[in-house]
Write a protein that holds these residues in place. Structure first.
Motif, PDB file in Angstrom:
ATOM      1  N   GLU A  52      47.771  67.529  54.671  1.00 43.17           N
ATOM      2  CA  GLU A  52      48.182  66.190  54.351  1.00 43.17           C
ATOM      3  C   GLU A  52      48.056  65.215  55.584  1.00 43.17           C
ATOM      4  OE1 GLU A  52      48.121  64.576  51.196  1.00 43.17           O
ATOM      5  OE2 GLU A  52      47.774  66.675  50.577  1.00 43.17           O
ATOM      6  N   PRO A  53      47.583  63.894  55.515  1.00 39.78           N
ATOM      7  CA  PRO A  53      47.176  63.172  56.562  1.00 39.78           C
ATOM      8  C   PRO A  53      48.614  62.884  57.186  1.00 39.78           C
ATOM      9  CG  PRO A  53      46.230  62.423  54.692  1.00 39.78           C
ATOM     10  CD  PRO A  53      46.998  63.235  54.138  1.00 39.78           C
ATOM     11  N   VAL A  54      48.307  62.630  58.524  1.00 39.20           N
ATOM     12  CA  VAL A  54      49.399  62.322  59.496  1.00 39.20           C
ATOM     13  C   VAL A  54      49.370  60.864  59.937  1.00 39.20           C
ATOM     14  CG1 VAL A  54      50.535  62.891  61.937  1.00 39.20           C
ATOM     15  CG2 VAL A  54      49.801  64.697  60.399  1.00 39.20           C
ATOM     16  N   LYS A  55      50.628  60.183  59.904  1.00 37.88           N
ATOM     17  CA  LYS A  55      50.537  58.725  60.071  1.00 37.88           C
ATOM     18  C   LYS A  55      51.937  58.379  60.987  1.00 37.88           C
ATOM     19  CE  LYS A  55      51.417  55.267  57.158  1.00 37.88           C
ATOM     20  NZ  LYS A  55      52.768  54.924  57.536  1.00 37.88           N
ATOM     21  N   THR A  56      51.697  57.352  61.732  1.00 38.46           N
ATOM     22  CA  THR A  56      52.888  56.991  62.457  1.00 38.46           C
ATOM     23  C   THR A  56      54.204  56.843  61.306  1.00 38.46           C
ATOM     24  OG1 THR A  56      52.450  54.677  61.929  1.00 38.46           O
ATOM     25  CG2 THR A  56      51.715  55.488  64.016  1.00 38.46           C
ATOM     26  N   ALA A  57      55.236  57.168  61.916  1.00 33.19           N
ATOM     27  CA  ALA A  57      56.320  57.076  61.028  1.00 33.19           C
ATOM     28  C   ALA A  57      56.918  56.009  60.606  1.00 33.19           C
ATOM     29  CB  ALA A  57      57.723  58.140  61.776  1.00 33.19           C
ATOM     30  N   THR A  58      56.140  55.025  60.179  1.00 38.20           N
ATOM     31  CA  THR A  58      56.381  53.810  59.842  1.00 38.20           C
ATOM     32  C   THR A  58      56.244  53.416  58.111  1.00 38.20           C
ATOM     33  OG1 THR A  58      54.142  52.950  60.386  1.00 38.20           O
ATOM     34  CG2 THR A  58      55.848  52.669  61.977  1.00 38.20           C
ATOM     35  N   ILE A  59      56.514  52.285  57.731  1.00 41.55           N
ATOM     36  CA  ILE A  59      56.289  52.049  56.344  1.00 41.55           C
ATOM     37  C   ILE A  59      55.259  51.172  56.197  1.00 41.55           C
ATOM     38  CG2 ILE A  59      57.414  51.249  54.203  1.00 41.55           C
ATOM     39  CD1 ILE A  59      58.500  53.839  55.272  1.00 41.55           C
ATOM     40  N   SER A  60      54.071  51.402  55.543  1.00 44.12           N
ATOM     41  CA  SER A  60      52.907  50.518  55.523  1.00 44.12           C
ATOM     42  C   SER A  60      53.032  49.740  54.155  1.00 44.12           C
ATOM     43  CB  SER A  60      51.628  51.477  55.418  1.00 44.12           C
ATOM     44  OG  SER A  60      51.469  52.018  56.685  1.00 44.12           O
ATOM     45  N   PHE A  61      52.286  48.832  53.968  1.00 47.23           N
ATOM     46  CA  PHE A  61      52.155  48.041  52.758  1.00 47.23           C
ATOM     47  C   PHE A  61      52.018  48.921  51.725  1.00 47.23           C
ATOM     48  CE2 PHE A  61      51.799  43.797  55.434  1.00 47.23           C
ATOM     49  CZ  PHE A  61      52.835  43.219  54.653  1.00 47.23           C
ATOM     50  N   GLY A  62      52.562  49.054  50.697  1.00 48.01           N
ATOM     51  CA  GLY A  62      52.364  49.787  49.192  1.00 48.01           C
ATOM     52  C   GLY A  62      53.094  51.076  49.656  1.00 48.01           C
ATOM     53  N   GLN A  63      53.591  51.503  50.429  1.00 44.53           N
ATOM     54  CA  GLN A  63      54.394  52.775  50.881  1.00 44.53           C
ATOM     55  C   GLN A  63      55.928  52.286  50.292  1.00 44.53           C
ATOM     56  OE1 GLN A  63      54.076  54.287  54.698  1.00 44.53           O
ATOM     57  NE2 GLN A  63      54.863  56.298  54.014  1.00 44.53           N
ATOM     58  N   ALA A  64      56.389  53.647  49.692  1.00 41.66           N
ATOM     59  CA  ALA A  64      57.947  53.424  49.205  1.00 41.66           C
ATOM     60  C   ALA A  64      58.825  53.257  50.388  1.00 41.66           C
ATOM     61  CB  ALA A  64      58.299  54.932  48.350  1.00 41.66           C
ATOM     62  N   MET A  65      59.824  52.337  50.189  1.00 43.72           N
ATOM     63  CA  MET A  65      60.864  52.080  51.184  1.00 43.72           C
ATOM     64  C   MET A  65      61.704  53.337  51.342  1.00 43.72           C
ATOM     65  SD  MET A  65      60.616  49.357  52.503  1.00 43.72           S
ATOM     66  CE  MET A  65      62.172  48.538  53.142  1.00 43.72           C
ATOM     67  N   PRO A  66      62.349  53.565  52.382  1.00 44.27           N
ATOM     68  CA  PRO A  66      63.146  54.938  52.553  1.00 44.27           C
ATOM     69  C   PRO A  66      64.524  54.928  51.937  1.00 44.27           C
ATOM     70  CG  PRO A  66      63.191  53.467  54.510  1.00 44.27           C
ATOM     71  CD  PRO A  66      61.960  52.933  53.678  1.00 44.27           C
ATOM     72  N   ASP A  67      64.480  55.432  50.969  1.00 41.29           N
ATOM     73  CA  ASP A  67      65.696  55.548  50.107  1.00 41.29           C
ATOM     74  C   ASP A  67      67.175  55.401  50.971  1.00 41.29           C
ATOM     75  OD1 ASP A  67      64.386  55.570  47.724  1.00 41.29           O
ATOM     76  OD2 ASP A  67      64.432  57.970  47.298  1.00 41.29           O
ATOM     77  N   GLU A  68      67.108  56.583  51.878  1.00 34.66           N
ATOM     78  CA  GLU A  68      68.626  56.534  52.661  1.00 34.66           C
ATOM     79  C   GLU A  68      68.761  55.272  53.353  1.00 34.66           C
ATOM     80  OE1 GLU A  68      71.978  58.097  54.035  1.00 34.66           O
ATOM     81  OE2 GLU A  68      71.071  58.415  52.141  1.00 34.66           O
ATOM     82  N   ALA A  69      67.502  54.880  54.040  1.00 32.31           N
ATOM     83  CA  ALA A  69      67.877  53.324  54.859  1.00 32.31           C
ATOM     84  C   ALA A  69      68.244  52.257  53.903  1.00 32.31           C
ATOM     85  CB  ALA A  69      66.526  53.399  55.512  1.00 32.31           C
ATOM     86  N   MET A  70      67.451  52.409  52.665  1.00 33.66           N
ATOM     87  CA  MET A  70      67.855  51.245  51.934  1.00 33.66           C
ATOM     88  C   MET A  70      69.462  51.435  51.394  1.00 33.66           C
ATOM     89  SD  MET A  70      65.486  48.952  51.588  1.00 33.66           S
ATOM     90  CE  MET A  70      65.842  48.056  50.208  1.00 33.66           C
TER      91      MET A  70
END
Length: 252
Positions: free
Chosen positions: A163-181
């Protein structure tokens, strides 16, 4: 209440910090601008120069993945040169003093960790740009590995699941991280002073945390150069440079 000038704002903020037992800072891009990292919406900000690449476009388009990584590596000298500013150092001082249990941030630059916060006590709502992750299995990659692969054949895929590798950031349209929220919600609910610093407070759901804290009984302070839609609800609003506002608290 909007501070009439910087001095009176800093004095009132100092009184509120002294009276508080549990302080939760919530930081946005404005705290890092004095470190040389541009924000997103201001004139000259990142989004005035480049349209954000939504997550679904990153996933579906090899060209978008190549462009995303090209932009990231173009920014590498900026991120590499950035050092914590007065705002970061002031919050780290309050953290070491036991006033701050953890910090909630929209930032992706890792500067809170560099300033002295334990990584376990930095709640990153929008991820971290100093390393990469596979969007499938979550395997972490350092940027040097990504850069080597990118220079050889373009945006890399995961060696474990393809699968693609991307920066460990949250992009528009990507689910927010459950644990951080979850952690950010809990922190907002159980503090007695909530400091919103350098955030335009327009990116949701993150922008909901100041009012959550306020509604749970915390005092709310907003420190930002520009007005926000939540200023009217704050106990104190300081519209001045963040470094100058928080500078007096460095080392306290």
């Amino acid at each position: 209440m909007i501070a009439s000038d910087l001095r009176s704002g800093v004095e009132r903020l100092g009184d509120m910090i002294a009276a508080a037992s549990i302080i939760v800072p919530f930081t946005g891009a404005g705290i890092s601008t004095e470190c040389g990292i541009p924000d997103f919406r201001s004139p000259g900000g990142l989004w005035t120069r480049n349209r954000p690449i939504p997550f679904d476009e990153f996933v579906s388009s090899p060209e978008a993945r190549d462009e995303a990584w090209r932009r990231r590596f173009a920014m590498e000298p900026t991120f590499a040169a950035a050092k914590p500013g007065r705002g970061h150092r002031a919050l780290a001082s309050l953290y070491r003093a036991g006033k701050i249990p953890a910090i909630v941030t929209q930032n992706i630059d890792n500067l809170h960790q560099v300033s002295g916060f334990s990584a376990d006590h930095v709640v990153e709502l929008h991820g971290n740009t100093t390393y990469a992750r596979c969007i499938g299995c979550g395997q972490a990659y350092d940027l040097a590995w990504v850069r080597k692969r990118f220079d050889e054949s373009g945006a890399p895929d995961c060696t474990a699941c393809d699968e693609p590798v991307k920066t460990a950031t949250i992009s528009f349209g990507q689910a927010m991280p459950d644990e951080a929220m979850r952690r950010a919600t809990e922190l907002a609910q159980h503090c007695d002073l909530f400091l919103a610093i350098g955030s335009s407070l327009v990116v949701w759901p993150a922008a909901g945390f100041p009012m959550l804290a306020k509604n749970c009984g915390a005092k709310l302070v907003i420190i930002n150069n520009e007005p926000t839609e939540q200023d009217e609800f704050a106990d104190l609003v300081i519209r001045h440079d963040i470094g100058e506002t928080l500078g007096p608290f460095v080392g306290n």
